[in-house]
Scaffold this motif. Structure first.
Motif, mmCIF file in Angstrom:
data_model
loop_
_atom_site.group_PDB
_atom_site.id
_atom_site.type_symbol
_atom_site.label_atom_id
_atom_site.label_comp_id
_atom_site.label_asym_id
_atom_site.label_seq_id
_atom_site.Cartn_x
_atom_site.Cartn_y
_atom_site.Cartn_z
ATOM 1 N N ALA A 194 36.129 80.637 51.082
ATOM 2 C CA ALA A 194 34.973 81.465 51.055
ATOM 3 C C ALA A 194 35.746 82.860 50.693
ATOM 4 O O ALA A 194 35.083 83.409 49.975
ATOM 5 N N VAL A 195 36.547 83.226 51.519
ATOM 6 C CA VAL A 195 37.044 84.640 51.369
ATOM 7 C C VAL A 195 37.913 84.818 50.083
ATOM 8 O O VAL A 195 37.807 85.780 49.445
ATOM 9 N N GLN A 196 38.433 83.661 49.682
ATOM 10 C CA GLN A 196 39.247 83.821 48.212
ATOM 11 C C GLN A 196 38.493 84.154 47.152
ATOM 12 O O GLN A 196 38.331 84.609 46.229
ATOM 13 N N ALA A 197 37.266 83.178 47.105
ATOM 14 C CA ALA A 197 36.378 83.390 46.081
ATOM 15 C C ALA A 197 35.551 84.650 45.937
ATOM 16 O O ALA A 197 35.349 85.195 44.993
ATOM 17 N N ILE A 198 35.389 85.310 47.382
ATOM 18 C CA ILE A 198 34.803 86.671 47.570
ATOM 19 C C ILE A 198 35.939 87.598 46.802
ATOM 20 O O ILE A 198 35.429 88.675 46.098
ATOM 21 N N THR A 199 37.017 87.446 47.225
ATOM 22 C CA THR A 199 38.176 88.631 46.878
ATOM 23 C C THR A 199 38.244 88.472 45.343
ATOM 24 O O THR A 199 38.459 89.687 44.824
#
Length: 402
Positions: A194-199
């Motif tokens: 989730a966080v890698q997709a957001i960044t």
């Protein structure tokens, strides 16, 4: 203004060692300031006396020079923190100490901005150093021998520490040519997709600073927000709050979310890894939890599934913190799972516990136009969740006109 290296210690017991470190730093061409924080004299040869430091105490020097050693150490630490906070010529700081000296110097280092060179030579550096590093970037050196006299070992190790500080000060890292506003994000291994997709999506517009939600990571994130260097927060992984409530080892403390609330920054949060409390090896799990659902993440880390009662307490705690936020808030509820382990067929899949978490949030959060809970019929690591988080953040960021 010329930036100087501050050399700090109890000169009444460590005068020769402090002078040795000062002279090595000065030999590199840097200006130095030798500061005494001892409460038993020893001001000979120093640039700033203990009395001068104590005069910066909020309640005056009498609060420092008391007849109780423990109280004197605590209050000298407060005085030193106030002293260094008012110095515009401080370019780097090095301290030498045993348990008392380290307790005096470390809080002052922690209060300085992240990025200011900080070196603490401490006899406690080979143990649990969390109290001395805190949420800051203090570099601790273990002197091997006690900081008591100059010998073939201490000269080399004190010299290494002195040259480390000098190197940091003489060779500052160039500022990156980056005018993107900074946003902070919280991540755990079980929320990484989730966080890698957001960044990846936001990186064209924002400088994305990702913090590992291990207790110190959350505190560091909050400190950066407190310093005012951040334009927004995507707190996807609030797992440290589970550790706080349940008694795990990776709590960020009662102050989690406080800096964010005071900042009034655009805030998108979620329930990332609120299904788990963290312990070390299996032997570290408290006896009362031996019959709980445990997952051996690796040889060093054991995870425990939070039950419905604990989940409700977590939701209430977070809800009360969100109510204190005056800035725009969107808190996302991923109804199909909050971590990579909390998925149908996974070891932490527990819809009842998740429902208790979500219901506690719904009943506690005072929703307004500015503060909203968002139900999402998806798992936290679904690509659609990342897109929803990005959309919510962009909306409140643009509305705020940041």
């Amino acid at each position: 203004m010329t930036k100087k290296a501050y050399v700090i210690g109890t000169a009444d017991t460590k005068g020769p060692e402090l002078a040795y470190v000062r002279d090595l730093i000065a030999a590199t061409g840097l200006e130095t300031v030798l500061i005494n924080v001892g409460t038993k004299g020893g001001d000979s040869g120093v640039d700033v006396t203990a009395a001068s430091v104590a005069a910066c105490h909020p309640e005056g020097p009498a609060a420092v020079f008391v007849n109780d050693r423990g109280a004197a150490v605590t209050e000298m630490a407060r005085a030193l923190t106030a002293f260094v906070g008012g110095r515009s010529d401080l370019g780097g700081i090095i301290g030498l100490g045993g348990s008392g000296g380290s307790a005096i110097i470390a809080p002052a280092m922690q209060a300085l901005a992240i990025g200011v060179p900080k070196v603490l030579v401490s006899t406690l550096a080979s143990g649990d150093v969390s109290a001395y590093v805190g949420a800051s970037d203090v570099n601790m050196f273990h002197p091997v021998t006690d900081v008591s006299g100059l010998n073939r070992v201490s000269r080399k190790l004190l010299g290494n520490a002195a040259h480390a500080l000098a190197g940091m000060m003489a060779n500052p890292v160039p500022e990156a040519p980056d005018d993107r506003p900074a946003v902070v994000l919280s991540m755990f291994g079980v929320t990484t997709p989730a966080v890698q997709a957001i960044t990846e999506d936001l990186s064209d517009q924002f400088d994305c600073l990702v913090f590992h939600a291990t207790g110190s990571g959350g505190r560091s994130m909050e400190q950066l927000v407190y310093q005012g260097d951040v334009a927004g927060v995507l707190d996807i992984t609030t797992t440290e709050i589970c550790d706080l409530i349940v008694g795990g080892f990776l709590s960020a403390g009662e102050g989690r979310l406080d800096s964010i609330a005071r900042s009034k920054l655009p805030y998108v949060g979620s329930c990332g890894a609120l299904d788990m409390a963290n312990f070390w090896g299996p032997e570290s799990v408290p006896p009362q939890f031996k019959d709980r659902t445990l997952y051996h993440h690796n040889a060093q880390v054991t995870l425990m599934r939070a039950n419905a009662e604990e989940a409700a307490q977590i939701g209430t705690w977070i809800g009360n913190k969100l109510n204190a936020c005056e800035g725009p808030v969107r808190f996302l509820l991923p109804l199909k799972g909050v971590s990579a382990l909390d998925i149908e067929g996974g070891p932490f899949y527990d819809p009842q516990a998740n429902d208790a978490l979500f219901q506690a949030l719904r009943s506690t959060v005072k929703q307004t136009k500015n503060r909203r809970l968002i139900d999402l019929e998806m798992h936290i690591n679904d690509p659609a969740f990342a897109k929803a988080a990005i959309a919510e953040f962009n909306e409140i960021y643009n509305e705020k006109g940041t």
